[in-house]
Write a protein that holds these residues in place. Structure first.
Motif, PDB file in Angstrom:
ATOM      1  N   SER A 120      64.053  37.592  40.383  1.00 10.25           N
ATOM      2  CA  SER A 120      64.153  38.986  39.676  1.00 10.25           C
ATOM      3  C   SER A 120      62.866  39.570  39.508  1.00 10.25           C
ATOM      4  N   VAL A 121      62.184  39.735  40.606  1.00 13.91           N
ATOM      5  CA  VAL A 121      60.893  40.348  40.693  1.00 13.91           C
ATOM      6  C   VAL A 121      60.820  40.927  42.146  1.00 13.91           C
ATOM      7  N   SER A 122      60.106  41.983  42.451  1.00 10.57           N
ATOM      8  CA  SER A 122      59.432  42.528  43.638  1.00 10.57           C
ATOM      9  C   SER A 122      58.628  43.344  43.652  1.00 10.57           C
ATOM     10  N   TYR A 123      57.863  43.811  44.414  1.00  7.86           N
ATOM     11  CA  TYR A 123      56.602  44.663  44.451  1.00  7.86           C
ATOM     12  C   TYR A 123      56.980  45.877  45.256  1.00  7.86           C
ATOM     13  N   ALA A 124      56.186  46.872  45.391  1.00 11.47           N
ATOM     14  CA  ALA A 124      55.979  47.983  46.604  1.00 11.47           C
ATOM     15  C   ALA A 124      54.707  48.503  46.236  1.00 11.47           C
ATOM     16  N   VAL A 125      53.877  48.902  47.336  1.00  8.72           N
ATOM     17  CA  VAL A 125      52.803  49.826  47.512  1.00  8.72           C
ATOM     18  C   VAL A 125      53.151  51.016  47.890  1.00  8.72           C
TER      19      VAL A 125
ATOM     20  N   THR B  64      55.451  50.622  51.355  1.00  5.41           N
ATOM     21  CA  THR B  64      55.490  49.068  51.818  1.00  5.41           C
ATOM     22  C   THR B  64      55.933  48.154  50.800  1.00  5.41           C
ATOM     23  N   LYS B  65      57.251  47.459  51.180  1.00  4.09           N
ATOM     24  CA  LYS B  65      57.857  46.858  50.220  1.00  4.09           C
ATOM     25  C   LYS B  65      57.629  45.365  50.570  1.00  4.09           C
ATOM     26  N   ALA B  66      57.617  44.513  49.192  1.00  4.74           N
ATOM     27  CA  ALA B  66      57.700  42.943  49.073  1.00  4.74           C
ATOM     28  C   ALA B  66      58.978  42.821  48.232  1.00  4.74           C
ATOM     29  N   SER B  67      60.152  42.956  48.823  1.00  5.92           N
ATOM     30  CA  SER B  67      61.197  42.398  48.313  1.00  5.92           C
ATOM     31  C   SER B  67      62.161  41.568  48.775  1.00  5.92           C
ATOM     32  N   LEU B  68      62.997  41.082  48.631  1.00  6.54           N
ATOM     33  CA  LEU B  68      64.081  40.092  49.176  1.00  6.54           C
ATOM     34  C   LEU B  68      63.963  39.990  50.607  1.00  6.54           C
ATOM     35  N   THR B  69      64.226  41.198  51.165  1.00 14.06           N
ATOM     36  CA  THR B  69      64.067  41.283  52.598  1.00 14.06           C
ATOM     37  C   THR B  69      63.177  40.831  53.283  1.00 14.06           C
ATOM     38  N   GLU B  70      61.912  41.307  52.983  1.00 17.07           N
ATOM     39  CA  GLU B  70      60.468  40.906  53.463  1.00 17.07           C
ATOM     40  C   GLU B  70      60.104  39.534  52.957  1.00 17.07           C
TER      41      GLU B  70
ATOM     42  N   ASP C 208      56.713  24.786  51.748  1.00 20.91           N
ATOM     43  CA  ASP C 208      55.513  24.233  51.162  1.00 20.91           C
ATOM     44  C   ASP C 208      55.058  25.554  50.508  1.00 20.91           C
ATOM     45  N   GLY C 209      53.593  25.668  50.409  1.00 22.34           N
ATOM     46  CA  GLY C 209      53.028  26.749  49.776  1.00 22.34           C
ATOM     47  C   GLY C 209      53.335  28.146  50.580  1.00 22.34           C
ATOM     48  N   THR C 210      53.227  27.933  52.103  1.00 15.32           N
ATOM     49  CA  THR C 210      53.514  29.099  52.796  1.00 15.32           C
ATOM     50  C   THR C 210      54.781  29.904  52.429  1.00 15.32           C
ATOM     51  N   PHE C 211      55.931  28.948  52.022  1.00 16.63           N
ATOM     52  CA  PHE C 211      57.052  29.615  51.738  1.00 16.63           C
ATOM     53  C   PHE C 211      57.020  30.604  50.517  1.00 16.63           C
ATOM     54  N   PHE C 212      56.108  30.424  49.711  1.00 18.96           N
ATOM     55  CA  PHE C 212      56.023  31.236  48.465  1.00 18.96           C
ATOM     56  C   PHE C 212      54.775  32.186  48.548  1.00 18.96           C
ATOM     57  N   THR C 213      54.091  32.432  49.959  1.00 15.95           N
ATOM     58  CA  THR C 213      53.240  33.490  50.109  1.00 15.95           C
ATOM     59  C   THR C 213      53.593  34.480  51.118  1.00 15.95           C
ATOM     60  N   TYR C 214      53.492  35.769  50.670  1.00 17.70           N
ATOM     61  CA  TYR C 214      53.646  36.707  51.537  1.00 17.70           C
ATOM     62  C   TYR C 214      52.457  37.863  51.712  1.00 17.70           C
ATOM     63  N   THR C 215      52.014  37.913  53.008  1.00 18.25           N
ATOM     64  CA  THR C 215      50.969  38.299  53.724  1.00 18.25           C
ATOM     65  C   THR C 215      51.032  39.651  54.011  1.00 18.25           C
TER      66      THR C 215
END
Length: 205
Positions: A79-84, A65-71, A42-49
């Motif tokens: 083919s996308v990820s973020y890091a702060v 602080t990463k938001a990549s496949l592992t997290e 559901d929407g939760t699966f596509f949300t990262y907090t």
């Protein structure tokens, strides 16, 4: 006459039918990939907090602080990820490193940063970034970010064209992976005692 072109024809066909070597994420055949142990999508699966509150404090040393496949498993195949990136004042440093599977697009949201990368001809490209600036680090090239401001921390958000860009730290990969001291001393045109001091400095922090 035609037989002399036969080897060339075989080579062309082999190249045309061989699988391409992929240095980034492969294309997927579905809208998204769901892990096998996930029973509800559901929407939760596509949300990262995991980035909530990341700008609320200033760390004592550089922090990523990463938001990549592992997290964030929903990134699989996207083919996308973020890091702060958080840099304390007066010397906050993200040491020279590479991302073997992606370019990095850095967006500075607070403070200022000195950034740079080195190309395959050993040419150094540097820039002083202000809030709102973007800077791209090409895929696989050694790069760094450094906060020289004496009293102001800096914050940046980096986007990657891979769910798992990978990070190879230059200092650690050279001095903390067991490469023989003699090899390193010859490579850096110094002595073994200096190499040992560098290794102790890296592993003691």
């Amino acid at each position: 006459m035609a037989l002399k072109y036969f080897p060339l024809l075989i080579l062309v066909l082999a190249l045309a039918t061989s699988k391409r070597t992929l240095a980034g994420d492969p294309d997927i055949l579905y809208d998204f990939i769901v892990p096998q142990n996930n029973t509800t999508v559901d929407g939760t699966f596509f949300t990262y907090t995991g980035l909530r509150g990341v700008f609320n404090g200033v760390p004592e040393t550089f922090k990523v602080t990463k938001a990549s496949l592992t997290e964030f498993p929903a990134l699989d195949g996207q083919s996308v990820s973020y890091a702060v990136l958080q840099f304390p004042a007066n010397g906050g440093l993200n040491p020279p490193h590479t991302h073997p599977r992606s370019a990095e697009l850095l967006f500075l949201v607070a403070g200022s940063l000195e950034v740079g990368f080195v190309d395959t001809k050993n040419v150094l490209y540097t820039q002083k970034l202000q809030v709102g600036d973007l800077f791209v680090f090409p895929k696989g090239l050694v790069h760094y970010q450094y906060n020289t401001q004496p009293n102001m921390p800096s914050f940046a958000v980096s986007a990657f064209g891979s769910a798992n860009a990978g990070t190879v730290s230059v200092p650690l990969s050279v001095f903390a992976t067991g490469i023989d001291d003699e090899i390193l001393a010859k490579s850096f045109k110094t002595d073994i005692d200096t190499i040992k001091k560098i290794k102790v400095g890296l592993t003691s922090k």
